[in-house]
Design a protein around this motif. Sequence first.
Motif, PDB file in Angstrom:
ATOM      1  N   CYS A 148      38.678  20.249  28.276  1.00 27.83           N
ATOM      2  CA  CYS A 148      38.986  21.746  29.378  1.00 27.83           C
ATOM      3  C   CYS A 148      39.865  21.143  30.532  1.00 27.83           C
ATOM      4  CB  CYS A 148      37.593  21.111  30.294  1.00 27.83           C
ATOM      5  SG  CYS A 148      37.090  22.672  31.185  1.00 27.83           S
ATOM      6  N   CYS A 154      40.180  23.549  35.647  1.00 28.36           N
ATOM      7  CA  CYS A 154      40.443  23.423  37.152  1.00 28.36           C
ATOM      8  C   CYS A 154      41.683  22.808  37.572  1.00 28.36           C
ATOM      9  CB  CYS A 154      39.194  23.766  37.852  1.00 28.36           C
ATOM     10  SG  CYS A 154      39.514  22.425  38.027  1.00 28.36           S
ATOM     11  N   ARG A 183      41.387  19.859  38.346  1.00 32.56           N
ATOM     12  CA  ARG A 183      40.969  18.559  37.783  1.00 32.56           C
ATOM     13  C   ARG A 183      41.607  17.616  36.309  1.00 32.56           C
ATOM     14  NH1 ARG A 183      38.740  16.105  42.884  1.00 32.56           N
ATOM     15  NH2 ARG A 183      37.301  17.853  43.553  1.00 32.56           N
ATOM     16  N   MET A 184      41.673  19.482  35.833  1.00 32.75           N
ATOM     17  CA  MET A 184      42.181  18.887  34.291  1.00 32.75           C
ATOM     18  C   MET A 184      41.534  17.384  33.353  1.00 32.75           C
ATOM     19  SD  MET A 184      46.112  20.554  34.142  1.00 32.75           S
ATOM     20  CE  MET A 184      47.185  19.726  35.649  1.00 32.75           C
ATOM     21  N   CYS A 185      40.111  17.627  33.868  1.00 36.00           N
ATOM     22  CA  CYS A 185      39.098  16.282  32.942  1.00 36.00           C
ATOM     23  C   CYS A 185      39.806  15.992  31.390  1.00 36.00           C
ATOM     24  CB  CYS A 185      37.769  16.913  33.090  1.00 36.00           C
ATOM     25  SG  CYS A 185      37.276  17.117  34.637  1.00 36.00           S
ATOM     26  N   VAL A 232      38.153  16.433  28.483  1.00 36.58           N
ATOM     27  CA  VAL A 232      36.224  16.592  27.700  1.00 36.58           C
ATOM     28  C   VAL A 232      36.645  17.429  27.588  1.00 36.58           C
ATOM     29  CG1 VAL A 232      35.418  14.905  29.971  1.00 36.58           C
ATOM     30  CG2 VAL A 232      34.833  17.586  30.101  1.00 36.58           C
ATOM     31  N   ARG A 261      33.809  19.301  26.495  1.00 33.75           N
ATOM     32  CA  ARG A 261      31.941  19.504  26.921  1.00 33.75           C
ATOM     33  C   ARG A 261      31.690  20.847  25.699  1.00 33.75           C
ATOM     34  NH1 ARG A 261      34.155  23.914  32.090  1.00 33.75           N
ATOM     35  NH2 ARG A 261      31.823  23.969  31.738  1.00 33.75           N
ATOM     36  N   GLY A 288      32.783  17.017  32.550  1.00 36.74           N
ATOM     37  CA  GLY A 288      33.912  16.411  33.750  1.00 36.74           C
ATOM     38  C   GLY A 288      33.500  16.684  35.395  1.00 36.74           C
ATOM     39  N   PHE A 289      34.756  16.441  36.407  1.00 35.03           N
ATOM     40  CA  PHE A 289      34.055  16.734  37.590  1.00 35.03           C
ATOM     41  C   PHE A 289      32.842  17.833  38.148  1.00 35.03           C
ATOM     42  CE2 PHE A 289      33.957  17.157  41.728  1.00 35.03           C
ATOM     43  CZ  PHE A 289      34.571  15.568  42.297  1.00 35.03           C
ATOM     44  N   CYS A 290      32.827  18.142  36.920  1.00 32.11           N
ATOM     45  CA  CYS A 290      31.934  19.318  37.717  1.00 32.11           C
ATOM     46  C   CYS A 290      30.823  19.208  36.406  1.00 32.11           C
ATOM     47  CB  CYS A 290      32.522  21.231  37.330  1.00 32.11           C
ATOM     48  SG  CYS A 290      32.724  21.407  35.195  1.00 32.11           S
ATOM     49  N   THR A 316      34.075  22.580  40.753  1.00 33.59           N
ATOM     50  CA  THR A 316      35.473  21.929  40.562  1.00 33.59           C
ATOM     51  C   THR A 316      35.404  21.240  42.247  1.00 33.59           C
ATOM     52  OG1 THR A 316      36.038  23.591  41.350  1.00 33.59           O
ATOM     53  CG2 THR A 316      35.513  23.767  38.861  1.00 33.59           C
ATOM     54  N   HIS A 352      34.403  27.002  35.869  1.00 34.64           N
ATOM     55  CA  HIS A 352      34.268  26.225  35.072  1.00 34.64           C
ATOM     56  C   HIS A 352      33.182  27.371  34.257  1.00 34.64           C
ATOM     57  CE1 HIS A 352      31.307  25.672  38.437  1.00 34.64           C
ATOM     58  NE2 HIS A 352      30.406  25.684  37.605  1.00 34.64           N
TER      59      HIS A 352
END
Length: 303
Positions: free
Chosen positions: A13, A16, A18-20, A22, A24, A30-32, A68, A115
């Motif tokens: 993902c 946004c 943050r570009m985690c 992860v 999903r 991730g952060f969200c 996010t 997200h």
Amino acid sequence: MPENLLDQNMKCCMLCPRMCRVNRAAGQTGFCGMGDKVTAARAALHYWEEPCLSGEEGSGTIFFTGCTLRCVYCQNAVIAAGKTGREISSEQLTEIFLRLQGEGANNINLVTPTHFLPQIMKSLIDAKQLGLTIPVVYNTSGYERPEILRELEGLVDVWLPDFKYWDSCTALKYSSAPDYPERARAALQEMVRQAGKPEFDQRGRMLRGVIVRHLLLPGKLKEARKIVEYLYKTYGDSVYISMMNQYTPLPHVKPWKELDRKVTAREYGALVDYALDLGVENGFIQEGETASESFIPEFDCSL
Ligand code: SF4
């Protein structure tokens, strides 16, 4: 295409800033804090947006779960933290859009959609094929990637971003996002490009355009002025500026003592006067006592 965007981002993902990265689809978050299934806390007619969006009929608002940005003073903290909400399928979301239109909504108002953007896009495309004609409002914190927003071209009519912080230290302190100011500026540029000049119908309901919201925080008048000045000097009358005084200090802000009070009438009046002195004409202000928990909708999972 939503399928490609969905597939890529649910496996890694980057929807946004943050570009985690992860997966999903495999259950990582991730952060969200959100998985790959669309989750929403409320879908109903909502009457407390700007008058050109709510009108008398209401705005057909869907509050998506998760966020996010996760600001420490969040007014919708229960849903931002993912503590309430129901999973809905793509078909159910399409039905919700059409139902809200059938109930007379002036528009479809997607609150905190970032997200779940690819999933929402698919439901929107399906709903449009089935007769959805009212404007679509993208209601966001402003923390967005322009390259992702470009995927929405032709699907969104009204952009409703926040512009929360001018100073990256404030953005770090309250939202763990020191890059917020530059991200918000870049995202807004893309939104204005897509929206073009504001358009309204004969009853004053917005059909196309950009409304930028700034929620004045206690003690942050200087930053608020810089934001208003930037918006007006950069975009003039092509964006509407909504200056909000409804900040409500909720129990979870206690650790940030400076946030544990309402904004004073004097602070808010000074911001409005500043905007008027600059020459801002396309704007919205709030009048009266709006800083109250009663303005926070009930997130009862009614979808
Ligand atoms: S949408 Fe969520 S998981 Fe994806 S990059 Fe943003 S915060 Fe991370």
